[in-house]
Design a protein around this motif. Structure first.
Motif, PDB file in Angstrom:
ATOM      1  N   LYS A  16      21.745   1.828   3.410  1.00  0.00           N
ATOM      2  CA  LYS A  16      21.143   2.266   2.548  1.00  0.00           C
ATOM      3  C   LYS A  16      20.517   2.383   1.295  1.00  0.00           C
ATOM      4  O   LYS A  16      19.242   0.801   1.280  1.00  0.00           O
ATOM      5  N   GLU A  17      20.056   2.809   0.934  1.00  0.00           N
ATOM      6  CA  GLU A  17      18.582   2.540   0.376  1.00  0.00           C
ATOM      7  C   GLU A  17      18.894   1.551  -1.232  1.00  0.00           C
ATOM      8  O   GLU A  17      19.974   1.155  -1.602  1.00  0.00           O
ATOM      9  N   PRO A  18      17.834   0.893  -1.111  1.00  0.00           N
ATOM     10  CA  PRO A  18      18.452  -0.885  -1.844  1.00  0.00           C
ATOM     11  C   PRO A  18      18.994  -0.310  -3.764  1.00  0.00           C
ATOM     12  O   PRO A  18      17.762   0.865  -4.311  1.00  0.00           O
ATOM     13  N   LYS A  19      19.428  -0.979  -4.289  1.00  0.00           N
ATOM     14  CA  LYS A  19      19.803  -0.361  -5.575  1.00  0.00           C
ATOM     15  C   LYS A  19      19.048  -0.168  -6.869  1.00  0.00           C
ATOM     16  O   LYS A  19      18.307  -1.730  -7.068  1.00  0.00           O
ATOM     17  N   ALA A  20      18.864  -0.030  -7.517  1.00  0.00           N
ATOM     18  CA  ALA A  20      17.727  -0.243  -9.065  1.00  0.00           C
ATOM     19  C   ALA A  20      18.212  -1.836  -9.324  1.00  0.00           C
ATOM     20  O   ALA A  20      19.563  -1.688  -9.267  1.00  0.00           O
ATOM     21  N   PRO A  21      17.284  -2.940 -10.034  1.00  0.00           N
ATOM     22  CA  PRO A  21      18.251  -4.076 -10.492  1.00  0.00           C
ATOM     23  C   PRO A  21      19.366  -3.907 -11.740  1.00  0.00           C
ATOM     24  O   PRO A  21      18.674  -2.678 -12.360  1.00  0.00           O
ATOM     25  N   LEU A  22      20.274  -5.086 -11.793  1.00  0.00           N
ATOM     26  CA  LEU A  22      20.674  -4.717 -13.127  1.00  0.00           C
ATOM     27  C   LEU A  22      20.802  -5.173 -14.286  1.00  0.00           C
ATOM     28  O   LEU A  22      20.970  -4.512 -15.316  1.00  0.00           O
ATOM     29  N   LEU A  23      19.142  -5.545 -14.571  1.00  0.00           N
ATOM     30  CA  LEU A  23      18.848  -6.197 -15.657  1.00  0.00           C
ATOM     31  C   LEU A  23      17.541  -5.518 -15.619  1.00  0.00           C
ATOM     32  O   LEU A  23      16.984  -5.599 -14.589  1.00  0.00           O
ATOM     33  N   LEU A  24      17.071  -5.864 -17.137  1.00  0.00           N
ATOM     34  CA  LEU A  24      15.551  -5.129 -17.290  1.00  0.00           C
ATOM     35  C   LEU A  24      14.773  -6.732 -17.073  1.00  0.00           C
ATOM     36  O   LEU A  24      15.563  -8.108 -17.149  1.00  0.00           O
ATOM     37  N   SER A  25      13.624  -6.106 -16.784  1.00  0.00           N
ATOM     38  CA  SER A  25      12.859  -7.522 -16.208  1.00  0.00           C
ATOM     39  C   SER A  25      12.825  -8.463 -17.524  1.00  0.00           C
ATOM     40  O   SER A  25      12.153  -9.181 -17.589  1.00  0.00           O
ATOM     41  N   LYS A  26      12.985  -7.963 -19.016  1.00  0.00           N
ATOM     42  CA  LYS A  26      12.653  -8.618 -20.092  1.00  0.00           C
ATOM     43  C   LYS A  26      13.571  -7.517 -21.599  1.00  0.00           C
ATOM     44  O   LYS A  26      14.016  -6.623 -21.275  1.00  0.00           O
ATOM     45  N   PRO A  27      13.947  -8.409 -21.585  1.00  0.00           N
ATOM     46  CA  PRO A  27      14.869  -7.826 -23.376  1.00  0.00           C
ATOM     47  C   PRO A  27      14.462  -6.785 -23.877  1.00  0.00           C
ATOM     48  O   PRO A  27      12.936  -6.997 -24.510  1.00  0.00           O
ATOM     49  N   GLU A 224      28.464 -13.847 -17.367  1.00  0.00           N
ATOM     50  CA  GLU A 224      27.850 -14.888 -17.166  1.00  0.00           C
ATOM     51  C   GLU A 224      26.938 -15.457 -18.108  1.00  0.00           C
ATOM     52  O   GLU A 224      26.805 -16.506 -18.188  1.00  0.00           O
ATOM     53  N   ASN A 225      26.465 -15.359 -18.305  1.00  0.00           N
ATOM     54  CA  ASN A 225      25.230 -15.093 -19.494  1.00  0.00           C
ATOM     55  C   ASN A 225      24.934 -14.143 -20.932  1.00  0.00           C
ATOM     56  O   ASN A 225      24.150 -13.244 -20.759  1.00  0.00           O
ATOM     57  N   ILE A 226      25.335 -14.433 -21.961  1.00  0.00           N
ATOM     58  CA  ILE A 226      25.462 -13.374 -22.793  1.00  0.00           C
ATOM     59  C   ILE A 226      23.979 -13.319 -23.411  1.00  0.00           C
ATOM     60  O   ILE A 226      23.529 -12.590 -23.981  1.00  0.00           O
ATOM     61  N   GLN A 227      23.008 -14.250 -22.229  1.00  0.00           N
ATOM     62  CA  GLN A 227      21.769 -13.974 -23.176  1.00  0.00           C
ATOM     63  C   GLN A 227      20.914 -12.523 -22.628  1.00  0.00           C
ATOM     64  O   GLN A 227      20.062 -12.403 -23.112  1.00  0.00           O
ATOM     65  N   ASN A 228      21.482 -12.546 -21.628  1.00  0.00           N
ATOM     66  CA  ASN A 228      21.495 -10.987 -21.032  1.00  0.00           C
ATOM     67  C   ASN A 228      21.571  -9.836 -21.727  1.00  0.00           C
ATOM     68  O   ASN A 228      21.983  -8.567 -20.821  1.00  0.00           O
ATOM     69  N   VAL A 229      22.237 -10.059 -22.784  1.00  0.00           N
ATOM     70  CA  VAL A 229      23.602  -8.654 -23.673  1.00  0.00           C
ATOM     71  C   VAL A 229      22.314  -7.542 -23.313  1.00  0.00           C
ATOM     72  O   VAL A 229      21.858  -6.656 -23.331  1.00  0.00           O
ATOM     73  N   TYR A 230      20.258  -8.210 -23.926  1.00  0.00           N
ATOM     74  CA  TYR A 230      19.630  -7.222 -24.173  1.00  0.00           C
ATOM     75  C   TYR A 230      18.462  -6.831 -23.024  1.00  0.00           C
ATOM     76  O   TYR A 230      17.485  -5.943 -23.242  1.00  0.00           O
ATOM     77  N   LYS A 231      19.204  -6.987 -22.079  1.00  0.00           N
ATOM     78  CA  LYS A 231      18.476  -7.035 -20.637  1.00  0.00           C
ATOM     79  C   LYS A 231      19.384  -5.729 -19.848  1.00  0.00           C
ATOM     80  O   LYS A 231      19.324  -5.203 -18.311  1.00  0.00           O
ATOM     81  N   VAL A 232      20.520  -5.998 -20.208  1.00  0.00           N
ATOM     82  CA  VAL A 232      21.712  -4.929 -19.557  1.00  0.00           C
ATOM     83  C   VAL A 232      21.449  -3.285 -19.930  1.00  0.00           C
ATOM     84  O   VAL A 232      21.798  -3.322 -20.993  1.00  0.00           O
ATOM     85  N   ASN A 233      21.287  -2.743 -19.193  1.00  0.00           N
ATOM     86  CA  ASN A 233      20.549  -0.865 -20.220  1.00  0.00           C
ATOM     87  C   ASN A 233      22.180  -0.202 -20.128  1.00  0.00           C
ATOM     88  O   ASN A 233      21.867   0.355 -20.707  1.00  0.00           O
ATOM     89  N   TYR A 234      22.689  -0.596 -19.314  1.00  0.00           N
ATOM     90  CA  TYR A 234      24.158   0.073 -19.530  1.00  0.00           C
ATOM     91  C   TYR A 234      24.480  -0.138 -20.993  1.00  0.00           C
ATOM     92  O   TYR A 234      25.019   0.628 -21.277  1.00  0.00           O
ATOM     93  N   LEU A 235      24.732  -1.500 -21.092  1.00  0.00           N
ATOM     94  CA  LEU A 235      24.638  -1.168 -22.601  1.00  0.00           C
ATOM     95  C   LEU A 235      24.220  -1.024 -23.475  1.00  0.00           C
ATOM     96  O   LEU A 235      24.209  -0.128 -24.685  1.00  0.00           O
TER      97      LEU A 235
END
Length: 301
Positions: A16-27, A224-235
């Motif tokens: 399978k092709e590698p999946k896109a990262p779940l988290l953005l590199s910066k918020p 896992e880490n609420i500081q990821n809130v603005y790194k999650v593209n899905y949200l």
């Protein structure tokens, strides 16, 4: 080609092709996670320009979205401990809030913050609060402790109808509270009710904000880490979808985690709540000042 070579070729095809990262590199939206004390001081220092003026914040939204929990969470942050003045219920899918309730937040022994929250019965497809009752509340016509009727709107001869609302009775910020997990499956009727209420608020020059709750349930990265809130593209995509559907601008939508099962405060949870609260107060203050300037202009003409 040997059997092993054929097997290796087949495995390469199946890889399978590698999946896109779940988290953005910066918020995509910056937030100062270590700014709790200065944000709290901002709340303590806030004063409307007019003496005796009270900033009124009305919360509305679907049943079970977390309106009462958000009020409790704000009070918890401002009091420095877990606080539960607004009663909530986790055992029913029905609306727990039945009355129009004002929550004053104590600041000192004999003082209160100059902003108040109003909780209201939730919106539902076939039941819940009447949209017309929310419109009356926006104009200050609903007195505290009014019990909502699912089947009919409030009448002008009701003892809880306020015939002569003051500036303090009127709403200065309308906050739509939404469970972030329900955006993609929200019933069209509820969406239409939210748009209808928003149109009335816009007509009355009342600014509107949306609060996304239960963000820790959206994806494990935030849990896992609420500081990821603005790194999650899905949200971010969910927020954009709600913005397009209802009309609330992206810079007026704020994801938060309410205090529900916790027994102690968390600085990251506080940071999101304080960020949302600061913007709500600024918008409400602008609304008050605009209304005052309009009144002065009308008197001078």
């Amino acid at each position: 080609m040997t059997f092993l070579q054929k097997l290796g070729f087949w495995r390469k095809k199946e890889r399978k092709e590698p999946k896109a990262p779940l988290l953005l590199s910066k918020p995509w939206r910056p937030i100062n996670w270590g700014d709790r004390q200065s944000s709290l001081q901002y709340m303590k220092d806030y004063r409307p320009q007019t003496d005796g003026q009270q900033l009124r914040i009305l919360l509305h939204g679907p049943v079970g979205a977390g309106k009462s929990s958000f009020i409790n969470s704000v009070q918890s942050v401002l009091h420095g401990r877990i606080y539960a003045q607004a009663l909530t219920d986790n055992t029913s899918h029905d609306c727990f809030t039945k009355r129009y309730t004002t929550y004053n937040i104590q600041k000192g022994r004999d003082t209160f913050y100059p902003f108040v929250f109003n909780d209201i019965m939730g919106l539902a497809k076939d039941k819940g609060v009447q949209v017309d009752d929310i419109k009356l509340a926006l104009k200050g016509h609903v007195k505290d402790n009014y019990r909502f009727n699912r089947d009919s709107r409030m009448s002008e001869d009701d003892p809880f109808y306020n015939n002569h609302p003051t500036d303090n009775d009127k709403v200065h910020v309308l906050v739509c509270v939404i469970d972030a997990n329900t955006i993609t499956c929200m019933h069209k009727e509820i969406e239409e009710k939210i748009r209808n209420i928003r149109k009335e608020a816009t007509h009355l020059n009342i600014p509107q904000v949306a609060i996304f709750t239960k963000i820790d349930e959206v994806c494990p990265e935030i849990k896992e880490n609420i500081q990821n809130v603005y790194k999650v593209n899905y949200l971010k995509e969910k927020m954009e979808q709600f913005s397009v559907t209802v009309g609330v601008p992206m810079n007026c939508i704020f994801p938060v985690k309410n205090y529900e099962s916790e027994i102690d405060l968390n600085s990251d949870v506080d940071a999101l709540i304080l960020s949302a609260l600061k913007h709500i107060i600024n918008l409400g203050d602008d609304c008050i000042n605009f209304n005052k300037s309009q009144q002065r202009h009308a008197m001078s003409c």
